[in-house]
Design an enzyme around this catalytic site. Structure first.
Site, mmCIF file in Angstrom:
data_model
loop_
_atom_site.group_PDB
_atom_site.id
_atom_site.type_symbol
_atom_site.label_atom_id
_atom_site.label_comp_id
_atom_site.label_asym_id
_atom_site.label_seq_id
_atom_site.Cartn_x
_atom_site.Cartn_y
_atom_site.Cartn_z
ATOM 1 C CB CYS A 1 41.036 47.320 40.932
ATOM 2 S SG CYS A 1 40.240 47.655 42.518
ATOM 3 C CB CYS B 1 37.402 46.703 41.215
ATOM 4 S SG CYS B 1 38.253 48.278 41.487
#
Length: 297
Positions: A43, A46
């Site tokens: 991700c 993230c």
């Protein structure tokens, strides 16, 4: 630090597992709010969010903790909470999820999010104190007092706010009010520089108030420039009226002429002024420099 790397060993930030979630999040949130950051190694957002949220958590000074959970390795909790996309952050307080957001967020938004949970924490309090100091220097004592009071409403033992409000009352001529605020400081913190400075300022104000009209001391000096007691009393009176440079001038004049007069009283009084004014005040900086030039010349 990127999500998935080792968490700092300061107790505020850690990684968790499904098995440890109850202890790391549910139990810990009974003491202070805990943020749970659901992430995964693939991700990108993230990786953007993690260093920002870690910085904000550290700035909150222990009022909130951060727990990170890799949903690839531990998908069960995220599924129970209905996480549909990541990064997703949930705030737990007293064992229950109470707030949250999804997606990478700017630092200001994360600070606002944390502030909603814990009130003005360390970073927010510092910002309020700085703004209050600016207002006080600009002469807006009422506006400054409101901000100092807002800090104390969330942090009743914030020493900087206590000391600032005490000094603010001195500017208003309210010595009793200054004493009341100083009494709010914990006894164990009596020697903290901010509290010691406020105490010194109150002592200066009390000494000054007992002197009455300063014109009498000025007249004595006109008659006798070597009347050190008159010059000393004038300095104390000027200090109490916040005429800092003039007060320092009078004491330095005594020290220059007779360093040991009255058991070093002029130097001791000047040091008390420095403590009352604070180490970064321009009058303190200039006074210390001039005192050093006299003592070490």
């Amino acid at each position: 630090m990127l999500a998935g790397t080792a968490a700092p060993a300061d107790g505020l930030i850690k990684d968790t597992t499904t098995a440890a979630f109850r202890q790391d999040v549910i139990a810990e949130s009974m003491k202070q709010p805990v943020l749970v950051d659901f992430w995964a190694p693939w991700c990108g957002p993230c990786k953007q969010l993690t260093p920002v949220i870690e910085k904000a958590v550290k700035a909150a000074g222990g009022k909130v903790k951060l727990v990170k959970m890799n949903i690839d390795e531990h998908p069960q909790i995220a599924g129970q909470l209905g996480v549909q996309s990541i990064p997703a952050v949930f705030a737990f307080d007293r064992g229950q999820p109470v707030d949250g957001f999804m997606g990478a967020q700017p630092e200001a938004k994360i600070k606002e999010f944390i502030a909603r949970l814990v009130g003005p924490g360390s970073a927010a309090a510092d910002e309020l104190l700085a703004e209050a100091d600016t207002l006080a220097k600009a002469g807006d004592l009422g506006g400054a007092a409101e901000l100092y009071a807002a800090v104390l409403a969330e942090e009743p033992e914030n020493l900087a706010a206590i000391a600032a409000l005490a000094k603010l009352h001195l500017q208003l001529g309210d010595i009793e009010g200054a004493r009341r605020f100083l009494a709010m400081a914990p006894a164990a913190k009596a020697n903290d520089p901010a509290i010691a400075g406020a105490r010194a300022a109150i002592e200066v104000a009390e000494q000054s108030a007992s002197l009455g009209d300063l014109a009498a001391f000025e007249a004595r000096l006109v008659a006798d420039p070597n009347d050190h007691q008159a010059r000393f009393d004038l300095a104390v009176g000027l200090g109490g009226k916040n005429r800092r440079e003039e007060a320092a001038d009078q004491l330095l004049a005594i020290i220059r002429k007779d360093r040991g007069w009255n058991e070093d009283a002029a130097r001791k009084q000047l040091v008390q002024f420095f403590e009352a004014w604070g180490p970064t005040d321009p009058a303190t900086i200039a006074g210390r420099r001039r005192l050093s030039s006299i003592l070490f010349s």
